[in-house]
Design a protein around this motif. Structure first.
Motif, PDB file in Angstrom:
ATOM      1  N   HIS A 264      25.184 -10.696 -19.518  1.00  0.00           N
ATOM      2  CA  HIS A 264      25.067  -9.475 -18.717  1.00  0.00           C
ATOM      3  C   HIS A 264      25.712  -9.663 -17.353  1.00  0.00           C
ATOM      4  CE1 HIS A 264      21.841 -11.981 -17.091  1.00  0.00           C
ATOM      5  NE2 HIS A 264      21.928 -11.240 -16.000  1.00  0.00           N
ATOM      6  N   ASN A 265      26.207 -10.876 -17.083  1.00  0.00           N
ATOM      7  CA  ASN A 265      26.701 -11.241 -15.765  1.00  0.00           C
ATOM      8  C   ASN A 265      28.225 -11.095 -15.691  1.00  0.00           C
ATOM      9  OD1 ASN A 265      27.508 -12.563 -13.406  1.00  0.00           O
ATOM     10  ND2 ASN A 265      25.868 -14.074 -13.531  1.00  0.00           N
ATOM     11  N   PRO A 266      28.726 -10.083 -15.008  1.00  0.00           N
ATOM     12  CA  PRO A 266      30.183  -9.886 -14.956  1.00  0.00           C
ATOM     13  C   PRO A 266      30.908 -11.009 -14.224  1.00  0.00           C
ATOM     14  CG  PRO A 266      29.068  -8.342 -13.491  1.00  0.00           C
ATOM     15  CD  PRO A 266      28.004  -9.013 -14.283  1.00  0.00           C
ATOM     16  N   GLU A 267      30.228 -11.701 -13.309  1.00  0.00           N
ATOM     17  CA  GLU A 267      30.870 -12.811 -12.597  1.00  0.00           C
ATOM     18  C   GLU A 267      31.164 -13.972 -13.549  1.00  0.00           C
ATOM     19  OE1 GLU A 267      28.527 -13.888  -9.250  1.00  0.00           O
ATOM     20  OE2 GLU A 267      28.829 -11.974  -8.209  1.00  0.00           O
ATOM     21  N   LEU A 268      30.208 -14.287 -14.432  1.00  0.00           N
ATOM     22  CA  LEU A 268      30.463 -15.314 -15.440  1.00  0.00           C
ATOM     23  C   LEU A 268      31.569 -14.862 -16.389  1.00  0.00           C
ATOM     24  CD1 LEU A 268      26.963 -16.707 -16.524  1.00  0.00           C
ATOM     25  CD2 LEU A 268      28.641 -17.743 -14.988  1.00  0.00           C
ATOM     26  N   ALA A 269      31.529 -13.601 -16.768  1.00  0.00           N
ATOM     27  CA  ALA A 269      32.525 -13.079 -17.710  1.00  0.00           C
ATOM     28  C   ALA A 269      33.932 -13.227 -17.153  1.00  0.00           C
ATOM     29  CB  ALA A 269      32.227 -11.615 -18.023  1.00  0.00           C
ATOM     30  N   GLU A 270      34.095 -13.040 -15.860  1.00  0.00           N
ATOM     31  CA  GLU A 270      35.423 -13.097 -15.256  1.00  0.00           C
ATOM     32  C   GLU A 270      36.007 -14.505 -15.269  1.00  0.00           C
ATOM     33  OE1 GLU A 270      37.638 -10.865 -14.218  1.00  0.00           O
ATOM     34  OE2 GLU A 270      36.331  -9.330 -15.058  1.00  0.00           O
ATOM     35  N   GLU A 271      35.174 -15.513 -15.529  1.00  0.00           N
ATOM     36  CA  GLU A 271      35.688 -16.875 -15.636  1.00  0.00           C
ATOM     37  C   GLU A 271      36.431 -17.110 -16.947  1.00  0.00           C
ATOM     38  OE1 GLU A 271      33.072 -20.085 -14.859  1.00  0.00           O
ATOM     39  OE2 GLU A 271      31.984 -19.033 -13.267  1.00  0.00           O
ATOM     40  N   THR A 272      36.184 -16.296 -17.939  1.00  0.00           N
ATOM     41  CA  THR A 272      36.761 -16.524 -19.258  1.00  0.00           C
ATOM     42  C   THR A 272      38.133 -15.868 -19.358  1.00  0.00           C
ATOM     43  OG1 THR A 272      35.722 -14.566 -20.259  1.00  0.00           O
ATOM     44  CG2 THR A 272      34.445 -16.607 -20.251  1.00  0.00           C
ATOM     45  N   SER A 273      38.904 -16.278 -20.349  1.00  0.00           N
ATOM     46  CA  SER A 273      40.283 -15.814 -20.458  1.00  0.00           C
ATOM     47  C   SER A 273      40.412 -14.418 -21.053  1.00  0.00           C
ATOM     48  CB  SER A 273      41.108 -16.807 -21.287  1.00  0.00           C
ATOM     49  OG  SER A 273      40.521 -16.999 -22.555  1.00  0.00           O
ATOM     50  N   ARG A 274      39.319 -13.889 -21.576  1.00  0.00           N
ATOM     51  CA  ARG A 274      39.337 -12.528 -22.106  1.00  0.00           C
ATOM     52  C   ARG A 274      37.946 -11.935 -21.983  1.00  0.00           C
ATOM     53  NH1 ARG A 274      39.687 -10.812 -28.302  1.00  0.00           N
ATOM     54  NH2 ARG A 274      39.753  -8.556 -28.048  1.00  0.00           N
ATOM     55  N   VAL A 275      37.872 -10.647 -21.628  1.00  0.00           N
ATOM     56  CA  VAL A 275      36.601  -9.960 -21.451  1.00  0.00           C
ATOM     57  C   VAL A 275      36.624  -8.657 -22.235  1.00  0.00           C
ATOM     58  CG1 VAL A 275      34.986  -8.913 -19.806  1.00  0.00           C
ATOM     59  CG2 VAL A 275      36.342 -10.911 -19.120  1.00  0.00           C
ATOM     60  N   VAL A 276      35.540  -8.391 -22.964  1.00  0.00           N
ATOM     61  CA  VAL A 276      35.310  -7.070 -23.551  1.00  0.00           C
ATOM     62  C   VAL A 276      33.932  -6.606 -23.085  1.00  0.00           C
ATOM     63  CG1 VAL A 276      36.813  -7.401 -25.551  1.00  0.00           C
ATOM     64  CG2 VAL A 276      34.403  -8.037 -25.704  1.00  0.00           C
ATOM     65  N   THR A 277      33.762  -5.295 -23.002  1.00  0.00           N
ATOM     66  CA  THR A 277      32.534  -4.730 -22.454  1.00  0.00           C
ATOM     67  C   THR A 277      31.875  -3.818 -23.477  1.00  0.00           C
ATOM     68  OG1 THR A 277      33.472  -4.790 -20.222  1.00  0.00           O
ATOM     69  CG2 THR A 277      31.560  -3.376 -20.558  1.00  0.00           C
ATOM     70  N   MET A 278      30.549  -4.013 -23.668  1.00  0.00           N
ATOM     71  CA  MET A 278      29.758  -3.132 -24.523  1.00  0.00           C
ATOM     72  C   MET A 278      29.088  -2.077 -23.666  1.00  0.00           C
ATOM     73  SD  MET A 278      29.789  -3.760 -27.811  1.00  0.00           S
ATOM     74  CE  MET A 278      28.299  -2.926 -28.300  1.00  0.00           C
ATOM     75  N   THR A 279      29.273  -0.812 -24.036  1.00  0.00           N
ATOM     76  CA  THR A 279      28.626   0.309 -23.361  1.00  0.00           C
ATOM     77  C   THR A 279      28.175   1.317 -24.411  1.00  0.00           C
ATOM     78  OG1 THR A 279      30.066   0.058 -21.423  1.00  0.00           O
ATOM     79  CG2 THR A 279      28.869   2.110 -21.606  1.00  0.00           C
ATOM     80  N   ASP A 280      26.879   1.526 -24.506  1.00  0.00           N
ATOM     81  CA  ASP A 280      26.336   2.493 -25.482  1.00  0.00           C
ATOM     82  C   ASP A 280      26.859   2.268 -26.880  1.00  0.00           C
ATOM     83  OD1 ASP A 280      24.724   3.711 -23.646  1.00  0.00           O
ATOM     84  OD2 ASP A 280      26.007   5.442 -23.305  1.00  0.00           O
ATOM     85  N   GLY A 281      26.949   1.020 -27.303  1.00  0.00           N
ATOM     86  CA  GLY A 281      27.335   0.707 -28.657  1.00  0.00           C
ATOM     87  C   GLY A 281      28.807   0.825 -28.954  1.00  0.00           C
ATOM     88  N   ILE A 282      29.637   0.958 -27.912  1.00  0.00           N
ATOM     89  CA  ILE A 282      31.086   1.039 -28.062  1.00  0.00           C
ATOM     90  C   ILE A 282      31.718  -0.121 -27.292  1.00  0.00           C
ATOM     91  CG2 ILE A 282      33.154   2.437 -27.639  1.00  0.00           C
ATOM     92  CD1 ILE A 282      31.387   4.906 -27.811  1.00  0.00           C
ATOM     93  N   LEU A 283      32.728  -0.755 -27.864  1.00  0.00           N
ATOM     94  CA  LEU A 283      33.351  -1.919 -27.274  1.00  0.00           C
ATOM     95  C   LEU A 283      34.674  -1.518 -26.601  1.00  0.00           C
ATOM     96  CD1 LEU A 283      32.752  -5.006 -27.157  1.00  0.00           C
ATOM     97  CD2 LEU A 283      34.367  -5.258 -29.048  1.00  0.00           C
ATOM     98  N   TYR A 284      34.836  -1.929 -25.344  1.00  0.00           N
ATOM     99  CA  TYR A 284      36.037  -1.643 -24.570  1.00  0.00           C
ATOM    100  C   TYR A 284      36.709  -2.948 -24.157  1.00  0.00           C
ATOM    101  CZ  TYR A 284      33.863   2.973 -24.101  1.00  0.00           C
ATOM    102  OH  TYR A 284      33.279   4.187 -24.359  1.00  0.00           O
ATOM    103  N   GLU A 285      38.027  -2.942 -24.135  1.00  0.00           N
ATOM    104  CA  GLU A 285      38.768  -4.101 -23.654  1.00  0.00           C
ATOM    105  C   GLU A 285      38.671  -4.155 -22.127  1.00  0.00           C
ATOM    106  OE1 GLU A 285      40.557  -7.522 -24.260  1.00  0.00           O
ATOM    107  OE2 GLU A 285      40.552  -6.144 -25.954  1.00  0.00           O
ATOM    108  N   GLY A 286      38.419  -5.351 -21.583  1.00  0.00           N
ATOM    109  CA  GLY A 286      38.350  -5.548 -20.153  1.00  0.00           C
ATOM    110  C   GLY A 286      36.947  -5.346 -19.613  1.00  0.00           C
ATOM    111  N   SER A 287      36.815  -5.557 -18.316  1.00  0.00           N
ATOM    112  CA  SER A 287      35.525  -5.447 -17.637  1.00  0.00           C
ATOM    113  C   SER A 287      35.381  -4.081 -16.987  1.00  0.00           C
ATOM    114  CB  SER A 287      35.391  -6.551 -16.569  1.00  0.00           C
ATOM    115  OG  SER A 287      34.183  -6.409 -15.864  1.00  0.00           O
ATOM    116  N   LEU A 288      34.263  -3.400 -17.259  1.00  0.00           N
ATOM    117  CA  LEU A 288      33.998  -2.102 -16.658  1.00  0.00           C
ATOM    118  C   LEU A 288      32.859  -2.177 -15.653  1.00  0.00           C
ATOM    119  CD1 LEU A 288      34.089   0.154 -19.864  1.00  0.00           C
ATOM    120  CD2 LEU A 288      35.988  -0.538 -18.391  1.00  0.00           C
ATOM    121  N   LEU A 289      32.266  -3.394 -15.509  1.00  0.00           N
ATOM    122  CA  LEU A 289      31.070  -3.507 -14.655  1.00  0.00           C
ATOM    123  C   LEU A 289      31.443  -3.878 -13.229  1.00  0.00           C
ATOM    124  CD1 LEU A 289      28.724  -5.353 -17.147  1.00  0.00           C
ATOM    125  CD2 LEU A 289      28.991  -2.917 -16.768  1.00  0.00           C
TER     126      LEU A 289
END
Length: 289
Positions: A264-289
């Motif tokens: 749930h931590n966007p700061e940790l997520a940004e350390e990785t080489s790829r990020v996808v975001t779950m919002t209301d059961g839909i998956l989006y490429e990149g960070s939206l948080l």
């Protein structure tokens, strides 16, 4: 349930539906749902990076995870029927260091359970390292979990009154590895995570960070295709969590491991080489948080 199934069951809680579906607070307009990866893994430094570099992904490789149209419903056919995942498409390739980030109730835990072959989708197809998960029997899935996925959980899930060494040996024992071989490999894995001086200690004699390092060594036991880490720093203080993240970076950089981080931590997520975001059961490429 066979012994291999019992091993997996002892490490993984039963999946449960998520009833709260509150999206994360954001002012950004969601991008198009992710259909295929667009970024590649990169080496990460041991110190905490602000964000990991991202490059174009070589999609000519065969996907280790290939999900198409994944839908998950609970309480099917009742007035309380709830659809938690709404047609997820996701590909993960060898060497990816991927974060799935989302707030509580976003559906990321449900997605993790399906990724880890702990649950099956209601609709859609899922191939895990060439195995059709949707068509596999329960016994086959036990083998898949033992051989292809290394689990790291927030609460460690180590076996009490059992040494760190024996905890790491356990998945190899269920896989049929000979005693001397699994003993040597377990010692080498504990050395890799800098726990070789604590190999005879039980979980009660270890700190939270030390327990998580043992759990990471155990996840590596059968050389899995994927390390699946569910909030691995969630029960740790900031300093200890930093040490655990450094180990993941080391495994990715030096061992070439494919790692999926659920957080749930966007700061940790940004350390990785790829990020996808779950919002209301839909998956989006990149960070939206």
């Amino acid at each position: 349930m066979n012994l291999m199934s019992e091993s997996i069951a002892s490490q993984a809680p039963d999946p449960a539906p998520t009833s709260e579906m509150t999206p994360p607070s954001t002012a950004a307009t969601p991008a198009a749902p992710v259909a295929a990866p667009v970024a590649a893994p990169a080496s990460a430094p041991a110190s905490a990076p602000a964000s990991a570099p991202r490059h174009a992904l070589d999609t000519t490789k065969e996907a280790i995870i290939d999900m198409k149209g994944i839908v998950k419903r609970f309480n099917i056919g009742t007035p309380n029927e709830l659809e938690v995942l709404h047609g997820i498409d996701l590909k993960v390739f060898a060497g990816d260091f991927l974060s799935v980030v989302g707030s509580s109730g976003s559906g990321k835990s449900t997605l993790m359970n399906i990724m880890g072959a702990l649950d099956k989708a209601t609709e859609g197809t899922y191939y895990l390292d060439g195995v059709n998960v949707e068509e596999a029997s329960d016994d086959d899935l036990s083998v898949v979990r033992n051989r292809k996925i290394g689990f790291v959980f927030q609460n460690f899930n180590l076996i009490g009154r059992t040494s760190a060494l024996k905890n790491v040996e356990l998945p190899m024992m269920y896989a049929g590895m000979r005693a001397n071989e699994r003993h040597e490999k377990a010692m080498a894995l504990l050395k890799l995570v800098e726990m070789d001086e604590r190999l005879d200690h039980t979980p009660a004699e270890l700190s939270g960070g030390q327990k998580q390092r043992v759990a990471i060594a155990r996840a590596m036991a059968n050389d899995p295709a994927i390390i699946l880490a569910d909030e691995p720093t969630g029960a740790l203080d900031t300093h200890t969590g930093r040490l655990v993240m450094d180990i993941f970076h080391k495994l990715h950089r030096e061992e070439g491991k494919t790692i999926i981080l659920i957080t749930h931590n966007p700061e940790l997520a940004e350390e990785t080489s790829r990020v996808v975001t779950m919002t209301d059961g839909i998956l989006y490429e990149g960070s939206l948080l």
